[in-house]
Design a protein around this motif. Structure first.
Motif, PDB file in Angstrom:
ATOM      1  N   ALA A 132     -60.764   2.008 -43.267  1.00  0.00           N
ATOM      2  CA  ALA A 132     -60.847   0.589 -43.550  1.00  0.00           C
ATOM      3  C   ALA A 132     -59.918  -0.240 -42.694  1.00  0.00           C
ATOM      4  CB  ALA A 132     -60.525   0.333 -45.024  1.00  0.00           C
ATOM      5  N   THR A 133     -58.940   0.367 -42.066  1.00  0.00           N
ATOM      6  CA  THR A 133     -57.978  -0.393 -41.285  1.00  0.00           C
ATOM      7  C   THR A 133     -58.404  -0.464 -39.825  1.00  0.00           C
ATOM      8  OG1 THR A 133     -56.202   0.356 -42.737  1.00  0.00           O
ATOM      9  CG2 THR A 133     -55.569  -0.584 -40.618  1.00  0.00           C
ATOM     10  N   ALA A 134     -58.490  -1.674 -39.302  1.00  0.00           N
ATOM     11  CA  ALA A 134     -58.804  -1.826 -37.880  1.00  0.00           C
ATOM     12  C   ALA A 134     -57.664  -1.243 -37.065  1.00  0.00           C
ATOM     13  CB  ALA A 134     -59.001  -3.298 -37.541  1.00  0.00           C
ATOM     14  N   ALA A 135     -58.005  -0.598 -35.961  1.00  0.00           N
ATOM     15  CA  ALA A 135     -56.994   0.016 -35.124  1.00  0.00           C
ATOM     16  C   ALA A 135     -56.304  -1.037 -34.267  1.00  0.00           C
ATOM     17  CB  ALA A 135     -57.634   1.084 -34.247  1.00  0.00           C
ATOM     18  N   ALA A 136     -55.305  -0.607 -33.519  1.00  0.00           N
ATOM     19  CA  ALA A 136     -54.573  -1.444 -32.569  1.00  0.00           C
ATOM     20  C   ALA A 136     -53.678  -2.437 -33.288  1.00  0.00           C
ATOM     21  CB  ALA A 136     -55.530  -2.136 -31.616  1.00  0.00           C
ATOM     22  N   ASP A 137     -52.990  -3.270 -32.512  1.00  0.00           N
ATOM     23  CA  ASP A 137     -51.989  -4.183 -33.034  1.00  0.00           C
ATOM     24  C   ASP A 137     -52.650  -5.464 -33.526  1.00  0.00           C
ATOM     25  OD1 ASP A 137     -49.833  -5.715 -33.629  1.00  0.00           O
ATOM     26  OD2 ASP A 137     -48.867  -5.551 -31.669  1.00  0.00           O
ATOM     27  N   ARG A 138     -52.629  -5.675 -34.833  1.00  0.00           N
ATOM     28  CA  ARG A 138     -53.239  -6.871 -35.395  1.00  0.00           C
ATOM     29  C   ARG A 138     -52.462  -8.135 -35.066  1.00  0.00           C
ATOM     30  NH1 ARG A 138     -55.454  -3.663 -40.046  1.00  0.00           N
ATOM     31  NH2 ARG A 138     -57.557  -4.472 -40.272  1.00  0.00           N
ATOM     32  N   ARG A 139     -51.241  -7.994 -34.611  1.00  0.00           N
ATOM     33  CA  ARG A 139     -50.424  -9.170 -34.309  1.00  0.00           C
ATOM     34  C   ARG A 139     -50.648  -9.689 -32.894  1.00  0.00           C
ATOM     35  NH1 ARG A 139     -44.999  -6.103 -35.657  1.00  0.00           N
ATOM     36  NH2 ARG A 139     -46.196  -4.656 -34.345  1.00  0.00           N
ATOM     37  N   ASP A 140     -51.412  -8.971 -32.097  1.00  0.00           N
ATOM     38  CA  ASP A 140     -51.657  -9.363 -30.717  1.00  0.00           C
ATOM     39  C   ASP A 140     -52.829 -10.334 -30.673  1.00  0.00           C
ATOM     40  OD1 ASP A 140     -51.938  -9.625 -28.012  1.00  0.00           O
ATOM     41  OD2 ASP A 140     -52.287  -7.496 -27.595  1.00  0.00           O
ATOM     42  N   THR A 141     -52.571 -11.574 -31.067  1.00  0.00           N
ATOM     43  CA  THR A 141     -53.653 -12.551 -31.160  1.00  0.00           C
ATOM     44  C   THR A 141     -54.215 -12.931 -29.795  1.00  0.00           C
ATOM     45  OG1 THR A 141     -52.036 -14.353 -31.208  1.00  0.00           O
ATOM     46  CG2 THR A 141     -52.785 -13.479 -33.330  1.00  0.00           C
ATOM     47  N   VAL A 142     -53.399 -12.831 -28.748  1.00  0.00           N
ATOM     48  CA  VAL A 142     -53.887 -13.162 -27.405  1.00  0.00           C
ATOM     49  C   VAL A 142     -55.009 -12.211 -26.999  1.00  0.00           C
ATOM     50  CG1 VAL A 142     -53.281 -13.259 -24.964  1.00  0.00           C
ATOM     51  CG2 VAL A 142     -51.706 -14.192 -26.666  1.00  0.00           C
ATOM     52  N   HIS A 198     -58.187 -12.843 -29.163  1.00  0.00           N
ATOM     53  CA  HIS A 198     -58.976 -13.990 -28.716  1.00  0.00           C
ATOM     54  C   HIS A 198     -59.725 -13.671 -27.424  1.00  0.00           C
ATOM     55  CE1 HIS A 198     -56.130 -16.900 -31.050  1.00  0.00           C
ATOM     56  NE2 HIS A 198     -56.994 -16.289 -31.841  1.00  0.00           N
ATOM     57  N   ARG A 199     -59.090 -12.949 -26.531  1.00  0.00           N
ATOM     58  CA  ARG A 199     -59.744 -12.575 -25.280  1.00  0.00           C
ATOM     59  C   ARG A 199     -60.920 -11.638 -25.547  1.00  0.00           C
ATOM     60  NH1 ARG A 199     -55.469 -11.532 -22.443  1.00  0.00           N
ATOM     61  NH2 ARG A 199     -55.313  -9.327 -22.995  1.00  0.00           N
ATOM     62  N   ASN A 200     -60.745 -10.684 -26.450  1.00  0.00           N
ATOM     63  CA  ASN A 200     -61.841  -9.767 -26.787  1.00  0.00           C
ATOM     64  C   ASN A 200     -63.011 -10.515 -27.416  1.00  0.00           C
ATOM     65  OD1 ASN A 200     -60.405  -7.567 -25.855  1.00  0.00           O
ATOM     66  ND2 ASN A 200     -59.777  -6.849 -27.886  1.00  0.00           N
ATOM     67  N   ALA A 201     -62.699 -11.440 -28.337  1.00  0.00           N
ATOM     68  CA  ALA A 201     -63.765 -12.196 -28.989  1.00  0.00           C
ATOM     69  C   ALA A 201     -64.539 -13.032 -27.978  1.00  0.00           C
ATOM     70  CB  ALA A 201     -63.185 -13.083 -30.074  1.00  0.00           C
ATOM     71  N   ASP A 240     -60.091  -8.546 -34.884  1.00  0.00           N
ATOM     72  CA  ASP A 240     -58.987  -7.990 -35.663  1.00  0.00           C
ATOM     73  C   ASP A 240     -58.592  -6.665 -35.017  1.00  0.00           C
ATOM     74  OD1 ASP A 240     -57.105  -7.636 -37.619  1.00  0.00           O
ATOM     75  OD2 ASP A 240     -58.508  -7.271 -39.257  1.00  0.00           O
ATOM     76  N   GLY A 241     -57.377  -6.616 -34.472  1.00  0.00           N
ATOM     77  CA  GLY A 241     -56.985  -5.421 -33.752  1.00  0.00           C
ATOM     78  C   GLY A 241     -57.877  -5.233 -32.542  1.00  0.00           C
ATOM     79  N   ASP A 242     -58.453  -4.036 -32.391  1.00  0.00           N
ATOM     80  CA  ASP A 242     -59.334  -3.781 -31.249  1.00  0.00           C
ATOM     81  C   ASP A 242     -60.809  -3.956 -31.602  1.00  0.00           C
ATOM     82  OD1 ASP A 242     -59.673  -1.571 -32.862  1.00  0.00           O
ATOM     83  OD2 ASP A 242     -59.223  -0.085 -31.314  1.00  0.00           O
ATOM     84  N   LEU A 243     -61.101  -4.548 -32.773  1.00  0.00           N
ATOM     85  CA  LEU A 243     -62.470  -4.734 -33.225  1.00  0.00           C
ATOM     86  C   LEU A 243     -62.904  -6.194 -33.089  1.00  0.00           C
ATOM     87  CD1 LEU A 243     -62.458  -2.642 -36.541  1.00  0.00           C
ATOM     88  CD2 LEU A 243     -63.453  -1.978 -34.334  1.00  0.00           C
ATOM     89  N   GLN A 261     -61.321  -1.534 -25.527  1.00  0.00           N
ATOM     90  CA  GLN A 261     -60.087  -1.021 -24.937  1.00  0.00           C
ATOM     91  C   GLN A 261     -59.947  -1.619 -23.549  1.00  0.00           C
ATOM     92  OE1 GLN A 261     -60.106   3.256 -24.915  1.00  0.00           O
ATOM     93  NE2 GLN A 261     -59.830   3.446 -27.128  1.00  0.00           N
ATOM     94  N   HIS A 262     -58.796  -2.219 -23.285  1.00  0.00           N
ATOM     95  CA  HIS A 262     -58.515  -2.804 -21.972  1.00  0.00           C
ATOM     96  C   HIS A 262     -59.613  -3.784 -21.555  1.00  0.00           C
ATOM     97  CE1 HIS A 262     -55.422   0.227 -21.868  1.00  0.00           C
ATOM     98  NE2 HIS A 262     -56.315   1.200 -21.865  1.00  0.00           N
ATOM     99  N   GLY A 263     -60.103  -4.551 -22.528  1.00  0.00           N
ATOM    100  CA  GLY A 263     -61.065  -5.594 -22.226  1.00  0.00           C
ATOM    101  C   GLY A 263     -62.505  -5.154 -22.098  1.00  0.00           C
ATOM    102  N   ARG A 264     -62.803  -3.870 -22.350  1.00  0.00           N
ATOM    103  CA  ARG A 264     -64.185  -3.380 -22.227  1.00  0.00           C
ATOM    104  C   ARG A 264     -64.633  -2.730 -23.535  1.00  0.00           C
ATOM    105  NH1 ARG A 264     -65.189   0.057 -16.910  1.00  0.00           N
ATOM    106  NH2 ARG A 264     -67.213  -0.971 -16.938  1.00  0.00           N
ATOM    107  N   VAL A 265     -65.901  -2.888 -23.843  1.00  0.00           N
ATOM    108  CA  VAL A 265     -66.483  -2.282 -25.036  1.00  0.00           C
ATOM    109  C   VAL A 265     -66.538  -0.768 -24.846  1.00  0.00           C
ATOM    110  CG1 VAL A 265     -68.576  -2.063 -26.422  1.00  0.00           C
ATOM    111  CG2 VAL A 265     -67.845  -4.318 -25.597  1.00  0.00           C
ATOM    112  N   VAL A 266     -66.008  -0.029 -25.827  1.00  0.00           N
ATOM    113  CA  VAL A 266     -66.052   1.429 -25.769  1.00  0.00           C
ATOM    114  C   VAL A 266     -66.832   2.015 -26.954  1.00  0.00           C
ATOM    115  CG1 VAL A 266     -63.921   1.638 -24.448  1.00  0.00           C
ATOM    116  CG2 VAL A 266     -63.821   1.620 -26.956  1.00  0.00           C
TER     117      VAL A 266
END
Length: 317
Positions: free
Chosen positions: A48-58, A61-64, A133-136, A163-168
């Motif tokens: 249930a928990t999204a991976a990666a750092d949830r505090r990295d809003t930058v 936003h870039r992923n979204a 949220d995180g890497d999702l 991951q690193h800006g690309r869909v995996v």
């Protein structure tokens, strides 16, 4: 999808559509005050928990932004050179696609969009809401023959891991938008935003988003895994807004449904994320394998305590 999962999905879709809206909203209230009690039987581990750092809003936003661009710019003409180039840039060649009949990598995503356009002639991608949220990144969108008409075409929720800006990794759920006048009398569309708070509320902090996520997931599992309908009185706004036409607004119809003795196959949230005041949950049948298809995507608006509004996409097969 296995025959067993298809049978479960088909048998539960109508009843579940009525129950999800109330159940998920109530679950959010319960998770804050009364955590769900674990069932005694062996239980599928929930991711249930999204991976990666949830505090990295930058990065969020870039992923979204990348995912929104990927959908809106490639859907219009999946076979074009520009679409192939953009997909190759934003989707890893080894990206995993979950679901029956889906192919991996950028070509798989473009093939999915081509199939959508063949099924809904003249369709355009109309993004309704996005969460990171995180890497999702999750996207609720309409495959629309007319962008001004929310009652035609298909409803979709797609989930991407980057991951690193690309869909995996990619999951996709779609269902036809119901037509005609529903027996429930509920004429809300599958996409509209109807909730209006009694007074203006501030955007939730990262900490509050996480509390909302845990709250809604706990509520969802309490209702659909543990079949404890009392969560409706603890976690849902009695007048919550329902965007599944099977049931009217409010919890009364759901209470009646669960009190009727109807049997619902046990399912639980296995992936979830929270962004703003909306929690997204993705579920599988209890006991399903980690690589089995997702059964449903549910979105719950959590504001000031209970669940206030609900949307879902439940594939028919």
């Amino acid at each position: 999808m296995t025959d067993d999962l298809i049978a479960r999905a088909r048998s539960s879709r109508v009843a579940r559509g009525a129950a999800v809206a109330a159940g998920a909203a109530l679950i959010t209230g319960l998770a804050v005050s009364t955590p769900a009690v674990a069932a005694p039987a062996a239980r599928q581990q929930s991711s249930a928990t999204a991976a990666a750092d949830r505090r990295d809003t930058v990065t969020e936003h870039r992923n979204a932004s990348s995912v929104r661009r990927l959908i809106t710019q490639t859907f219009a003409d999946p076979g074009s050179r520009s679409s192939r180039q953009l997909a190759a840039r934003l989707v890893s060649p080894s990206a995993v696609a979950h679901g029956a009949g889906t192919a991996a990598g950028p070509d798989g995503l473009l093939a999915q969009f081509s199939a959508d356009r063949a099924r809904v002639p003249g369709a355009r991608a109309v993004v309704k809401r996005t969460a990171a949220d995180g890497d999702l990144v999750a996207v609720h969108w309409q495959i629309a023959p007319d962008p001004c008409d929310e009652r035609r075409g298909d409803a979709a929720v797609d989930l991407f891991r980057l991951q690193h800006g690309r869909v995996v990794e990619h999951w996709s759920l779609e269902q036809p938008i119901p037509t005609g006048t529903p027996a429930s009398g509920n004429t809300n569309t599958m996409f509209s935003d109807l909730y209006r708070p009694a007074r203006p509320t501030a955007a939730p902090s990262e900490r509050q988003e996480e509390r909302n996520r845990v709250f809604a997931v706990s509520a969802y599992d309490t209702l659909f895994r543990d079949h404890d309908a009392s969560i409706l009185d603890r976690a849902f706004d009695p007048a919550y807004l329902q965007h599944n036409s099977v049931a009217p607004n409010g919890t009364a119809a759901l209470k009646q449904l669960f009190g009727s003795g109807a049997q619902f196959p046990a399912q639980q949230s296995v992936i979830s994320l929270s962004d703003g005041d909306v929690v997204w949950t993705f579920s599988r049948a209890v006991g399903a394998k980690p690589d089995d298809p997702l059964l449903a995507a549910d979105l719950f608006r959590v504001d000031g305590g209970p669940i206030r509004e609900h949307w879902d996409v439940v594939p028919t097969s």
